[in-house]
Design an enzyme around this catalytic site. Structure first.
Site, PDB file in Angstrom:
ATOM      1  CB  SER A 148     132.765  28.578  51.345  1.00 48.71           C
ATOM      2  OG  SER A 148     132.619  29.859  51.898  1.00 48.71           O
ATOM      3  NE  ARG A 163     134.202  14.912  52.580  1.00 50.35           N
ATOM      4  CZ  ARG A 163     133.006  15.169  53.144  1.00 50.35           C
ATOM      5  NH1 ARG A 163     132.198  16.041  52.593  1.00 50.35           N
ATOM      6  NH2 ARG A 163     132.632  14.560  54.231  1.00 50.35           N
ATOM      7  CG  ASP A 201     129.790  30.078  51.587  1.00 52.91           C
ATOM      8  OD1 ASP A 201     129.450  29.127  52.309  1.00 52.91           O
ATOM      9  OD2 ASP A 201     129.912  29.971  50.349  1.00 52.91           O
TER      10      ASP A 201
HETATM   11  C1  BGC Z   1     130.917  23.697  50.534  1.00 56.56           C
HETATM   12  C2  BGC Z   1     130.250  24.547  51.584  1.00 56.56           C
HETATM   13  C3  BGC Z   1     129.868  25.909  51.026  1.00 56.56           C
HETATM   14  C4  BGC Z   1     129.070  25.754  49.741  1.00 56.56           C
HETATM   15  C5  BGC Z   1     128.685  27.090  49.128  1.00 56.56           C
HETATM   16  C6  BGC Z   1     130.072  23.659  49.262  1.00 56.56           C
HETATM   17  O1  BGC Z   1     130.747  22.957  48.259  1.00 56.56           O
HETATM   18  O2  BGC Z   1     131.121  22.384  51.011  1.00 56.56           O
HETATM   19  O3  BGC Z   1     131.113  24.721  52.706  1.00 56.56           O
HETATM   20  O4  BGC Z   1     129.142  26.613  51.986  1.00 56.56           O
HETATM   21  O5  BGC Z   1     129.809  25.000  48.810  1.00 56.56           O
HETATM   22  O6  BGC Z   1     129.787  27.865  48.832  1.00 56.56           O
END
Ligand code: BGC
Length: 473
Positions: A148, A163, A201
């Protein structure tokens, strides 16, 4: 009870700075829609554009999918490994274990330090829950990897890290394929598992809620999967012709799931509210200048915004003056050090209605070792409410806008729209969900229809979602 004039004036100003009115919501929704199109067009990732990442999933589950799959989920403070038996009738059986990520592996030199740890936990999970002799000799078990963080995904089972967010910082992993990293470390340990799918996620939440939703019973279509927890983000199904940057769309696909990475909405601050406290918090993060929307909304940041606001009021001589003197010229370290004020604490502050806010006082004493006067407690509660109300209203912007965007995909049926949500803030923060729904009503994305929007908690959706992705591989 009233506050001293100077303090009252200062708090009112902060409340005004955090206040979001109805016109703003409508304007911001318009801007969000444009930002979505810009992101779907831009061939390259840049700070200016919302990533809008094609997830290479071109079908939404029907509930009939079947089989045994593994899922591994890295997204915040825990690593979860599960095995999921999809029964093909909207139900499943799940076994899972959670492992806390050692903080030193969230910020480290080598990508393999983290990924070898993850592989070792998958091995431990299999030893605990499965017949390892059988696993060793059979076909490799298929694993869906929920990862995620923003990833440039080029196929269902391929994606390079753009990143880190949410406090992770391992520069060696940036620009590398995270499926390869996990697979290589599983191979070193001779674990007979093949990583076949990579999913955010929110993509997992969308798929798992869609699998579990039986539209005949709920009279609703699942249109968004989203997270409001440590971080925030959402995924939805976009029509293929609206994704110009997808140069090689799968044959016959009508559409594709898009991981918006809406945390990065308006990184250049054209429209987002920006207070002194937001600026201070951004400077403290490893991804400065990025994910600025997330930094106004999600659990990792709410407490930090409150903490820096309190310190600012202290510097201005408006609170904690007696305490400072009594302690011989210092404040408790849990209020002076970044990131130690958890959103969970804010959720208790939010709803305290005890006489003189005594409960709130006890909580601050217990969690931050911070003694407070009645005035200070009033200040803390008003700031907390201003911060969380802004967060909830901002959260409505992507949800309402996406509902508006996809409503034509469902023009031929009369079902309502449901949003599958996961994450501690939306699930546990008092009043958050209700405040989002109110702000969605202001934007009124389903104007002209009799349909409604529901937010439905999709607990631990990402594991089941990853299994569903693995089933598609
Ligand atoms: C991430 C996402 C993720 C979200 C929730 C963010 O900081 O960049 O990819 O889906 O957090 O977990």
């Amino acid at each position: 009870m009233s506050l001293p004039d100077k303090v009252e004036l200062a708090i009112r100003q902060i409340e005004r700075d955090f206040y979001i009115d109805d016109d703003y919501l409508i304007k911001a929704s318009e801007y969000f829609l444009q930002a979505m199109d810009a992101g779907l067009k831009a061939p390259k990732q840049s700070r200016e554009n919302m990533p809008m990442i094609p997830a290479h999933v071109s079908k939404i589950p029907t509930g009939k999918e079947k089989g045994l799959f593994l899922a591994a989920d890295l997204g915040g403070t825990n690593f979860r490994v599960c095995s999921i038996d999809l029964k093909g009738d909207h139900t499943f059986e799940l076994k899972q274990s959670k492992y806390r990520i050692p903080p030193e592996l969230m910020k480290c030199k080598k990508a393999d330090d983290l990924f070898s740890y993850l592989a070792s936990k998958i091995e431990v999970f299999l030893e605990e829950h499965h017949d390892t002799a059988k696993v060793k000799t059979s076909e490799p078990l298929k694993l869906g990897f929920t990862f995620s963080f923003p990833v440039d995904q080029t196929a269902l089972g391929k994606g390079t890290l753009i990143r880190w967010t949410k406090g992770f910082d391992i520069p060696d992993a940036v620009d590398r394929d995270v499926v390869d990293l996990l697979q290589a470390n599983l191979t070193v340990l001779e674990v007979n598992v093949k990583v076949v799918a990579l999913a955010n996620d929110t993509v997992g939440t969308l798929l798992s809620r869609a699998y579990q939703n039986d539209p005949k019973l709920t009279n609703s279509n699942t249109v968004i999967g989203c997270i409001f927890g440590t971080g925030t983000n959402g995924a939805y199904y976009e029509t293929i012709t609206n994704i110009p940057k997808l140069t090689n769309p799968p044959k016959a696909a009508q559409g594709m799931v898009i991981n918006t990475e809406w945390g990065s909405f308006d990184n250049t601050l054209k429209i987002l509210p920006n207070t002194l406290f937001d600026e201070i918090v951004d400077k403290e993060t490893a991804n400065k200048g990025y994910h600025l929307f997330e930094k106004r909304i999600s659990g990792m940041f709410l407490g930090e915004i409150l903490r820096v606001a309190l310190l600012e009021l202290f510097e201005r001589g408006l609170i904690f003056q007696e305490l400072y003197k009594e302690r011989g010229g210092s404040l408790p370290h849990r209020i002076t050090e970044p990131w130690l004020l958890d959103a969970e604490v804010l959720s208790y502050i939010q709803i305290d209605d005890s006489t003189d806010l005594k409960m709130l006082g006890l909580i601050l004493q217990n969690t931050l070792r911070l003694p407070t006067t009645k005035h200070e407690r009033i200040v803390i509660q008003r700031l907390t409410r201003a911060i969380s109300e802004r967060a909830a209203k901002l959260s409505a912007i992507p949800l309402a806008t996406i509902v508006r965007r996809v409503k034509d995909q469902y023009k031929d049926d009369d079902k309502d729209f449901e949003v599958g949500c996961d994450g501690s803030v939306v699930e546990f923060y008092p009043g958050f969900k209700e405040a989002i729904l109110k702000a969605i009503e202001v934007i009124n994305p389903l104007e002209g229809t009799h349909k409604r929007v529901y937010l439905r908690i999709a607990k631990d959706g990402s594991g089941v979602g990853a299994a569903l992705c693995a089933a598609m591989a």
